[in-house]
Design a protein around this motif. Structure first.
Motif, mmCIF file in Angstrom:
data_model
loop_
_atom_site.group_PDB
_atom_site.id
_atom_site.type_symbol
_atom_site.label_atom_id
_atom_site.label_comp_id
_atom_site.label_asym_id
_atom_site.label_seq_id
_atom_site.Cartn_x
_atom_site.Cartn_y
_atom_site.Cartn_z
ATOM 1 N N VAL A 146 0.836 -1.204 0.000
ATOM 2 C CA VAL A 146 0.000 0.000 0.000
ATOM 3 C C VAL A 146 0.871 1.254 0.000
ATOM 4 O O VAL A 146 0.555 2.249 -0.669
ATOM 5 N N ALA A 147 1.989 1.223 0.710
ATOM 6 C CA ALA A 147 2.904 2.367 0.710
ATOM 7 C C ALA A 147 3.510 2.586 -0.673
ATOM 8 O O ALA A 147 3.642 3.728 -1.133
ATOM 9 N N ILE A 148 3.872 1.492 -1.336
ATOM 10 C CA ILE A 148 4.416 1.612 -2.698
ATOM 11 C C ILE A 148 3.354 2.175 -3.636
ATOM 12 O O ILE A 148 3.617 3.068 -4.456
ATOM 13 N N GLY A 149 2.130 1.669 -3.521
ATOM 14 C CA GLY A 149 1.048 2.169 -4.344
ATOM 15 C C GLY A 149 0.749 3.637 -4.065
ATOM 16 O O GLY A 149 0.442 4.408 -4.981
ATOM 17 N N THR A 150 0.871 4.035 -2.786
ATOM 18 C CA THR A 150 0.654 5.435 -2.415
ATOM 19 C C THR A 150 1.682 6.338 -3.079
ATOM 20 O O THR A 150 1.351 7.411 -3.598
ATOM 21 N N ALA A 151 2.947 5.918 -3.050
ATOM 22 C CA ALA A 151 4.009 6.720 -3.665
ATOM 23 C C ALA A 151 3.759 6.903 -5.159
ATOM 24 O O ALA A 151 3.999 7.980 -5.723
ATOM 25 N N LYS B 43 8.454 10.817 -5.130
ATOM 26 C CA LYS B 43 9.712 10.154 -5.451
ATOM 27 C C LYS B 43 10.709 10.318 -4.313
ATOM 28 O O LYS B 43 10.693 11.302 -3.583
ATOM 29 N N GLY B 44 11.574 9.312 -4.185
ATOM 30 C CA GLY B 44 12.641 9.395 -3.198
ATOM 31 C C GLY B 44 12.179 9.265 -1.771
ATOM 32 O O GLY B 44 12.846 9.748 -0.856
ATOM 33 N N VAL B 45 11.035 8.621 -1.524
ATOM 34 C CA VAL B 45 10.543 8.456 -0.165
ATOM 35 C C VAL B 45 10.962 7.094 0.387
ATOM 36 O O VAL B 45 11.168 6.142 -0.363
ATOM 37 N N LYS B 46 11.080 7.005 1.698
ATOM 38 C CA LYS B 46 11.443 5.755 2.356
ATOM 39 C C LYS B 46 10.184 5.088 2.907
ATOM 40 O O LYS B 46 9.306 5.752 3.449
ATOM 41 N N ILE B 47 10.116 3.786 2.764
ATOM 42 C CA ILE B 47 8.966 3.025 3.245
ATOM 43 C C ILE B 47 9.357 2.260 4.505
ATOM 44 O O ILE B 47 10.340 1.524 4.515
ATOM 45 N N LYS B 48 8.580 2.472 5.574
ATOM 46 C CA LYS B 48 8.873 1.808 6.846
ATOM 47 C C LYS B 48 8.325 0.383 6.815
ATOM 48 O O LYS B 48 7.153 0.163 6.540
#
Length: 356
Positions: A258-263, A269-274
């Motif tokens: 879901v975090a990848i889909g949100t990005a 771009k360039g965000v980190k996923i916890k």
């Protein structure tokens, strides 16, 4: 899910709990120069240290939460009473401790579970998980648009409802590059509904004569945070606890896709996923308890400590839900949160009662 993050502290912290005498603001009804207010905040010396009555009351409540008489709902109720009356004198410390304490508690619960039963529970819950997550996100988008709420707030509340409450919000927020006030609104909405669910779900389950398996599955799908999921399931029975914890933690892994889909959806771009790494600790503890005989004698102690940790966690959460926190959210986010919660709760309940 799994993680429980206090509404005002979306980021995890490894800082240990040190109950230093830092004072939090008292609720408005006590924030006057009255005799009662002065009595609460006047330091008194004992054993060479200064303490206020407010800190002593907090300490007594905390000690009670460590005893066998304190259950998760009772601990949450004590925290709420404290927050609505004299306030939490150790607000900063409890915020920092909540996240780590919940992770420890979840890992400890793994020592009381069997891997074979967990796999079976996970298989039963996978279809419910997929349908409910995507259904909630889609419904949240259209309902939020109808209410005129900002896209970030809508997506955060929808993710918190769909996956795992505060943990999902804390993970998705940085991906969205959400503002602090947007995070606070989403977290506040989810945590208030969590508190209601912890008290409401067990009586509903008993009234409907739900089996342990049915109730555990319902909790994992319809209650936001792992702390409230585990608290409600533990009040219902040991089998319900095992099913609820397993399904909820499997559900929490959906934070990653879901975090990848949100990005991608919000073109960030360039965000980190916890990644919720502590879930792997829970799996490791469960495997040890199932396949390593020498580790099995530790199971009763670890699960006992985990349940105490969960009880204290819920006390800390309740102590942070002051009237100011609840009131600062505003009406529309609560309307969205309640709408999503009612839909996912009733729909999953109907399906579980007729199909499980």
């Amino acid at each position: 899910m799994a993680l429980l993050v206090h509404p005002a502290a979306p980021q995890a912290s490894s800082t240990p709990l040190v109950l230093a005498p830092t004072e939090a603001a008292a609720p408005a009804e006590f924030n006057e120069t009255t005799g009662f207010f002065r009595h609460l905040h006047t330091p008194r010396v004992a054993f060479g240290h200064g303490y206020t009555l407010k800190q002593v009351v907090f300490g007594l409540f905390l000690v009670f939460c460590l005893t066998p008489w304190a259950s998760p709902p009772v601990a949450l109720a004590l925290g709420l009473v404290l927050a609505q009356t004299i306030g939490n004198p150790f607000g900063a410390q409890t915020k920092k401790a909540t996240h780590s304490l919940l992770q420890f508690s979840v890992i400890g619960l793994g020592f009381g579970m069997n891997a074979h039963a967990a796999v079976q529970a996970g298989r039963e819950g996978i279809l419910f998980t997929v349908v409910s997550i995507f259904g909630t996100l889609v419904l949240g988008y259209f309902a939020g648009k109808w209410l005129g709420l900002g896209r970030h707030v809508v997506h955060l509340i929808s993710c918190g409802t769909a996956i795992c409450g505060g943990s999902a919000i804390a993970a998705i927020g940085p991906v969205l590059r959400a503002k602090d006030e947007e995070m606070s609104v989403a977290l506040g909405t989810v945590f208030v509904l969590n508190a209601i669910a912890l008290f409401a779900f067990p009586p509903i389950g008993h009234a409907l004569h739900m089996s342990q398996n049915q109730f555990g599955l319902w909790c994992a799908i319809a209650i936001h945070d792992t702390s409230s999921v585990v608290g409600a399931a533990a009040a219902y029975g040991s089998q319900a606890l095992e099913v609820a914890t397993t399904v909820k933690l499997a559900r929490a892994l959906w934070i990653i896709p879901v975090a990848i889909g949100t990005a991608m959806l919000f073109k960030q771009k360039g965000v980190k996923i916890k990644i919720p790494y502590f879930i792997f600790g829970f799996i490791g503890a469960m495997l040890l308890n199932t396949f390593v005989p020498v580790a099995q004698p530790l199971a009763p102690l670890m699960t006992h400590l985990a349940k105490i940790g969960l009880t204290v966690t819920l006390f800390f959460i309740g102590a942070g839900l002051s009237a100011k926190v609840v009131g600062s959210v505003g009406l529309k986010p609560y309307v969205l949160g309640v709408l999503l919660w009612v839909v996912i709760s009733t729909a999953s309940l109907y399906v579980i009662l007729h199909a499980v």
